[in-house]
Write a protein that holds these residues in place. Structure first.
Motif, PDB file in Angstrom:
ATOM      1  N   SER A 160      39.448  39.875  38.813  1.00 20.18           N
ATOM      2  CA  SER A 160      40.049  38.946  37.876  1.00 20.18           C
ATOM      3  C   SER A 160      39.510  39.261  36.489  1.00 20.18           C
ATOM      4  CB  SER A 160      39.699  37.490  38.232  1.00 20.18           C
ATOM      5  OG  SER A 160      40.272  37.136  39.469  1.00 20.18           O
ATOM      6  N   MET A 190      44.973  41.004  29.214  1.00 20.01           N
ATOM      7  CA  MET A 190      44.372  40.820  30.540  1.00 20.01           C
ATOM      8  C   MET A 190      43.968  42.147  31.175  1.00 20.01           C
ATOM      9  SD  MET A 190      46.764  37.855  32.269  1.00 20.01           S
ATOM     10  CE  MET A 190      45.749  37.791  33.756  1.00 20.01           C
ATOM     11  N   SER A 239      47.450  43.193  36.447  1.00 17.14           N
ATOM     12  CA  SER A 239      46.222  42.625  35.894  1.00 17.14           C
ATOM     13  C   SER A 239      45.063  42.542  36.889  1.00 17.14           C
ATOM     14  CB  SER A 239      46.489  41.243  35.291  1.00 17.14           C
ATOM     15  OG  SER A 239      46.959  40.331  36.268  1.00 17.14           O
ATOM     16  N   PRO A 240      45.320  42.364  38.199  1.00 18.13           N
ATOM     17  CA  PRO A 240      44.173  42.349  39.120  1.00 18.13           C
ATOM     18  C   PRO A 240      43.419  43.672  39.189  1.00 18.13           C
ATOM     19  CG  PRO A 240      46.068  41.293  40.129  1.00 18.13           C
ATOM     20  CD  PRO A 240      46.560  41.973  38.883  1.00 18.13           C
ATOM     21  N   ASN A 271      38.448  31.921  34.024  1.00 22.26           N
ATOM     22  CA  ASN A 271      38.402  33.300  34.527  1.00 22.26           C
ATOM     23  C   ASN A 271      39.777  33.826  34.950  1.00 22.26           C
ATOM     24  OD1 ASN A 271      35.563  33.406  34.212  1.00 22.26           O
ATOM     25  ND2 ASN A 271      35.311  32.387  36.187  1.00 22.26           N
ATOM     26  N   TYR A 272      40.829  33.263  34.359  1.00 20.60           N
ATOM     27  CA  TYR A 272      42.180  33.720  34.656  1.00 20.60           C
ATOM     28  C   TYR A 272      42.472  33.697  36.154  1.00 20.60           C
ATOM     29  CZ  TYR A 272      42.277  35.152  29.783  1.00 20.60           C
ATOM     30  OH  TYR A 272      42.234  35.153  28.407  1.00 20.60           O
ATOM     31  N   ALA A 273      42.112  32.606  36.800  1.00 19.87           N
ATOM     32  CA  ALA A 273      42.367  32.431  38.230  1.00 19.87           C
ATOM     33  C   ALA A 273      42.729  30.970  38.481  1.00 19.87           C
ATOM     34  CB  ALA A 273      41.144  32.823  39.052  1.00 19.87           C
ATOM     35  N   GLU A 322      39.464  33.326  43.844  1.00 18.71           N
ATOM     36  CA  GLU A 322      39.371  34.584  43.083  1.00 18.71           C
ATOM     37  C   GLU A 322      40.104  35.677  43.846  1.00 18.71           C
ATOM     38  OE1 GLU A 322      37.949  35.077  40.124  1.00 18.71           O
ATOM     39  OE2 GLU A 322      37.212  33.024  39.872  1.00 18.71           O
ATOM     40  N   SER A 362      43.858  38.309  44.006  1.00 16.85           N
ATOM     41  CA  SER A 362      44.836  38.976  43.146  1.00 16.85           C
ATOM     42  C   SER A 362      46.042  38.080  42.885  1.00 16.85           C
ATOM     43  CB  SER A 362      45.276  40.299  43.784  1.00 16.85           C
ATOM     44  OG  SER A 362      45.843  40.072  45.061  1.00 16.85           O
ATOM     45  N   THR A 380      45.137  35.643  40.177  1.00 16.24           N
ATOM     46  CA  THR A 380      45.139  36.259  38.856  1.00 16.24           C
ATOM     47  C   THR A 380      46.553  36.448  38.330  1.00 16.24           C
ATOM     48  OG1 THR A 380      43.065  37.429  39.309  1.00 16.24           O
ATOM     49  CG2 THR A 380      44.443  38.301  37.545  1.00 16.24           C
TER      50      THR A 380
END
Length: 313
Positions: A4, A62, A239-240, A272-274, A280, A282, A285
């Protein structure tokens, strides 16, 4: 292994209150000028383009890419936004992106947000467009070469400003932080230049009229808006796979020893973009990125639309 994207911007604690307030004052004054200038010059074509460009820059930020020494970098996008939209509309787009990142994703401190907008939005747009405008009307090859140089210099300007702010805050010695920040961002800036040139090259091939400051036509706008959104969502899908290495500022903070100055955000929405309930992963994210893209697109579009309507009245 999937990762992430980690928060990338200046957190609270790196800058003291006085420096943060000064940055806010400069930022607010500049945004006031940007709103006034954009209100007078905003063309019909720019309103949807503001939304699409903001969404693309958010998604591209990202994607951390690795550079030397276990460090990663990411697009800033200020030069790209200013070149495609003009400097003042570009400033508003970057402000929308950084504000959403701070408020929705806790990426960058609230007190430090003025500095983040100043460093990554105002300076990058000003430096990027200031150099690029010197070759308006020249050949496309010349414009692309200068755009790449302008993008690289915009990253260096942001890094230098951050270094000075850290020094003025008493966070780091000037003799340490400037060479550390500029050396790592000199490499990160190469990625900025590459993405900027690639994006502009794509626009030159497909819709060169979008870069014509005298063109206010939105003819055929639906097609390129849809294409822009699809490209943006495709970026979110990868992004992942972003590099998990510390970004330039975080690496410098670790090496010099002020990383522990970082303060946590007073609240958490999508940290944390999750997505919290997805963990956490993919999928989490990607979902967070899609939410961010839609929010940033809406914010930038609504800002542009409100300015256009105000001008019409």
């Amino acid at each position: 292994m999937l990762y992430s994207p980690a928060p990338l911007h200046i957190p609270d604690g790196f800058l003291n209150v006085a420096v943060s307030i000064i940055c806010w004052v400069i930022t607010v004054i500049t945004l006031g000028v940007a709103i006034s200038k954009t209100n007078k010059s905003l063309g019909e074509r720019q309103v949807p383009l503001m939304g699409v460009m903001a969404a693309f820059i958010f998604a591209a930020q990202m994607i951390n890419y690795p550079v030397l020494g276990g460090t990663s970098g990411h697009l800033l996008g200020g030069a790209l936004a200013a070149i495609t939209l003009g400097p003042w509309a570009g400033v508003l787009v970057m402000t929308a992106v950084i504000t959403v990142q701070g408020l929705l994703f806790q990426d960058g401190g609230l007190l430090a947000m003025g500095a983040n907008i100043l460093n990554m939005g105002l300076l990058t747009a000003g430096v990027g467009y200031g150099l690029y405008r010197s070759v308006l009307g020249k050949s496309r090859k010349t414009q692309l070469v200068v755009a790449g140089i302008a993008a690289w210099l915009s990253v260096m300007a942001g890094a230098l400003a951050t270094s000075l702010q850290l020094w003025l805050s008493g966070t780091s010695d000037l003799r340490l932080v400037i060479p550390a920040m500029l050396s790592v961002h000199a490499l990160i800036g190469l990625g900025e230049a590459a993405v900027t040139v690639a994006a502009l090259g794509f626009i030159f091939r497909t819709r060169p009229d979008l870069l014509d400051e005298k063109s206010a036509s939105a003819q055929g706008s639906r097609g390129w808006v849809v294409a822009g959104i699809l490209i943006t969502l495709a970026v979110v899908l990868i992004s992942p796979f972003a590099s998990a290495d510390p970004d330039g500022l975080e690496r410098v903070a670790i090496n010099i020893g002020f990383i522990n100055n970082s303060q946590s955000a007073p609240f958490e929405l999508i940290p944390n973009y999750a997505i919290p309930f997805l963990g956490e992963t993919s999928i989490s994210t990607i979902a967070a990125g899609a939410v961010g893209v839609l929010v940033v697109l809406a914010v930038a579009f609504l800002v542009g639309r409100s300015l256009q309507q105000k001008r019409a009245n």
